[in-house]
Design a protein around this motif. Structure first.
Motif, mmCIF file in Angstrom:
data_model
loop_
_atom_site.group_PDB
_atom_site.id
_atom_site.type_symbol
_atom_site.label_atom_id
_atom_site.label_comp_id
_atom_site.label_asym_id
_atom_site.label_seq_id
_atom_site.Cartn_x
_atom_site.Cartn_y
_atom_site.Cartn_z
ATOM 1 N N ARG A 69 0.863 -1.180 0.000
ATOM 2 C CA ARG A 69 0.000 0.000 0.000
ATOM 3 C C ARG A 69 0.899 1.229 0.000
ATOM 4 N N LEU A 70 0.649 2.134 -0.958
ATOM 5 C CA LEU A 70 1.510 3.295 -1.106
ATOM 6 C C LEU A 70 1.447 4.224 0.103
ATOM 7 N N GLN A 71 0.286 4.271 0.763
ATOM 8 C CA GLN A 71 0.201 5.135 1.941
ATOM 9 C C GLN A 71 1.111 4.628 3.062
ATOM 10 N N ASP A 72 1.279 3.296 3.163
ATOM 11 C CA ASP A 72 2.199 2.746 4.157
ATOM 12 C C ASP A 72 3.643 3.094 3.797
ATOM 13 N N LEU A 73 3.952 2.971 2.501
ATOM 14 C CA LEU A 73 5.302 3.307 2.043
ATOM 15 C C LEU A 73 5.578 4.793 2.247
ATOM 16 N N ALA A 74 4.558 5.629 1.983
ATOM 17 C CA ALA A 74 4.718 7.084 2.151
ATOM 18 C C ALA A 74 4.970 7.431 3.618
ATOM 19 N N ALA A 75 4.271 6.732 4.509
ATOM 20 C CA ALA A 75 4.438 7.012 5.943
ATOM 21 C C ALA A 75 5.860 6.689 6.399
ATOM 22 N N LYS A 76 6.394 5.567 5.950
ATOM 23 C CA LYS A 76 7.753 5.198 6.331
ATOM 24 C C LYS A 76 8.787 6.167 5.739
ATOM 25 N N LEU A 77 8.579 6.569 4.491
ATOM 26 C CA LEU A 77 9.537 7.470 3.843
ATOM 27 C C LEU A 77 9.477 8.872 4.441
ATOM 28 N N GLU A 79 9.407 9.611 7.406
ATOM 29 C CA GLU A 79 10.330 9.665 8.540
ATOM 30 C C GLU A 79 11.726 10.084 8.085
ATOM 31 N N HIS A 80 11.989 9.942 6.786
ATOM 32 C CA HIS A 80 13.293 10.334 6.217
ATOM 33 C C HIS A 80 13.157 11.585 5.351
ATOM 34 N N HIS A 81 12.017 12.297 5.548
ATOM 35 C CA HIS A 81 11.748 13.547 4.834
ATOM 36 C C HIS A 81 11.653 13.327 3.320
ATOM 37 N N LEU A 82 11.042 12.200 2.947
ATOM 38 C CA LEU A 82 10.846 11.872 1.538
ATOM 39 C C LEU A 82 9.393 11.550 1.259
ATOM 40 N N THR A 83 8.979 11.772 0.030
ATOM 41 C CA THR A 83 7.709 11.251 -0.458
ATOM 42 C C THR A 83 8.026 10.082 -1.384
ATOM 43 N N VAL A 84 7.015 9.302 -1.717
ATOM 44 C CA VAL A 84 7.242 8.171 -2.632
ATOM 45 C C VAL A 84 7.703 8.690 -3.991
ATOM 46 N N LEU A 85 6.974 9.692 -4.504
ATOM 47 C CA LEU A 85 7.344 10.255 -5.805
ATOM 48 C C LEU A 85 8.708 10.925 -5.727
ATOM 49 N N GLY A 86 8.976 11.611 -4.610
ATOM 50 C CA GLY A 86 10.269 12.272 -4.456
ATOM 51 C C GLY A 86 11.416 11.288 -4.499
ATOM 52 N N LEU A 87 11.233 10.100 -3.874
ATOM 53 C CA LEU A 87 12.284 9.085 -3.896
ATOM 54 C C LEU A 87 12.517 8.575 -5.324
ATOM 55 N N VAL A 88 11.430 8.304 -6.020
ATOM 56 C CA VAL A 88 11.566 7.782 -7.390
ATOM 57 C C VAL A 88 12.248 8.808 -8.288
ATOM 58 N N GLU A 89 11.849 10.061 -8.167
ATOM 59 C CA GLU A 89 12.463 11.105 -8.999
ATOM 60 C C GLU A 89 13.931 11.297 -8.644
ATOM 61 N N ALA A 90 14.261 11.199 -7.375
ATOM 62 C CA ALA A 90 15.657 11.362 -6.962
ATOM 63 C C ALA A 90 16.511 10.217 -7.510
#
Length: 413
Positions: A69-77, A79-90
């Motif tokens: 679930r993307l909302q679970d992944l977003a919640a964990k990320l 904590e590291h000041h990232l969004t799911v999309l932000g991680l993929v783009e980075a």
């Protein structure tokens, strides 16, 4: 700017399981779908890949067997000041543009470049209607990369130059004066084709596809003279009549091979409706000239890939009612030559250019084609050649060719 990825998260992201998850997110982003919520129901992970994803999502998630679930992944990320999309783009080093937005932007850029290209030509004095026809030509670069505008600028410079040159200017001279390259307007250059096709539109002439009659006519409409001596064709015993240099050369060299240029083929000439044989290699012409001399039937040699002079000559002979019997080497280049002949003589017949002759020379057992027309013979030969991959040069069948021409001579006698 893209986000900074903590080392631990970057190491996790490159594991096969997380990489598969983030690749699915990348696809969602390109399609314009949500990336911070939703469930990756179609993503199948192995047990090892689930274990790797669970390094971030936790063991509890791993044991449930449920999809990511993307909302679970977003919640964990987060904590590291990232969004799911932000991680993929980075990870990709750039912003992800949705496909629809990319298409819209590309279309807008293409339309803008097309308008700029048209403006250059109109400013050079070309009518808007002629420019529209020219821009529809399938041989032009597709707009959007800048190549079309660059070509239009060069074409416009040539058109502008033509307005200041006198009639009788030679093509190579025009090219050298305009773009400092004497070959820039040749038929094998994009600029040369671009200008010639625009001139053909302006003067209501056929679209030039090669350095042939249509090509020369297009340039002649603007008062430009094309090279007439570089393109040539070898001929033996062509019964040309008329006042052209080619007719006089053929009459004076009966029994002797003679080179005819585009320049010599200019002017008025004709030929009776006779059988004309076509080969690829000059050795064939020399051999039959030695053996048969003036009694040899009319023979034309393309000398490899057919030149403009060869194709024009065959087109004129076909228009005069001559029956063309053509052949070439049994190899890809030979098939190209046959296609060239067919482009100007659609009804051409095959001269020992068939699967039976090919199979006999190669010692193969392949279906023997029975059609006498060149078009069908070439189709059958391509299939046989694709199977055998054995080239056979026509010098190997010289005896057969000489026998055919001798028999033809006996019949005519």
């Amino acid at each position: 700017m893209t986000a900074t990825i903590p080392p631990g998260i970057e190491d996790w992201a490159h594991l096969p399981g997380p990489a598969a998850v983030l690749d699915a997110v990348h696809t969602r982003a390109r399609r314009g779908h949500r990336t911070e919520t939703g469930t990756l129901t179609t993503l199948a992970l192995t047990a090892e890949q689930r274990r790797q994803v669970a390094l971030l999502l936790g063991t509890r998630w791993e044991l449930t067997g449920k999809p990511v679930r993307l909302q679970d992944l977003a919640a964990k990320l987060s904590e590291h000041h990232l969004t799911v999309l932000g991680l993929v783009e980075a990870l990709h080093g750039r912003r992800i543009e949705p496909d629809r937005a990319h298409r819209d932007r590309a279309q807008a850029e293409a339309a803008s470049e097309r308008e700029r290209a048209a403006a250059h030509l109109v400013s050079a004095g070309v009518s808007a209607s002629a420019v529209e026809q020219w821009l529809a030509d399938p041989g032009l670069p597709r707009p959007g990369s800048g190549a079309l505008q660059s070509l239009a600028e060069q074409v416009a410079s040539v058109i502008a130059r033509l307005r200041t040159t006198g009639r009788g200017t030679r093509l190579a001279q025009l090219a050298a004066d305009t773009v400092h390259d004497a070959h820039a307007l040749d038929a094998d250059r994009l600029l040369g084709r671009g200008v010639a096709r625009l001139l053909a539109i302006v003067h209501g002439l056929p679209r030039p596809q090669r350095a042939g009659r249509a090509w020369r006519a297009a340039w002649a409409g603007a008062g430009v003279v094309c090279d007439g001596v570089s393109s040539r064709v070898l001929a033996l015993n062509l019964p040309l009549t008329g006042e052209s240099p080619a007719a006089r050369l053929c009459a004076a060299a009966l029994g002797e091979p003679v080179w005819l240029t585009l320049r010599s083929l200019a002017g008025n000439w004709t030929a009776p409706a006779v059988d004309v044989f076509v080969c690829e290699n000059p050795t064939i012409v020399e051999a039959v000239a030695d053996a048969l001399g003036p009694s040899c039937p009319p023979l034309v040699c393309t000398d490899g890939i057919a030149s403009g002079a060869a194709l024009d000559l065959l087109a004129w002979l076909t228009a005069a009612g001559c029956t063309i019997h053509a052949r070439a080497d049994f190899d890809p280049a030979g098939f190209t030559i046959a296609d060239q002949v067919l482009s100007v003589a659609p009804g051409a017949l095959s001269w020992r250019f068939d699967t039976r002759t090919y199979a006999n020379e190669c010692g193969l057992s392949v279906p023997h084609g029975t059609s006498g027309d060149l078009a069908t013979a070439v189709q059958e030969l391509r299939l046989a050649y694709d199977h055998a991959r054995i080239p056979v040069h026509e010098e190997r069948v010289l005896g057969l060719l000489l026998s055919d021409l001798t028999a033809e001579t006996d019949v005519s006698d």
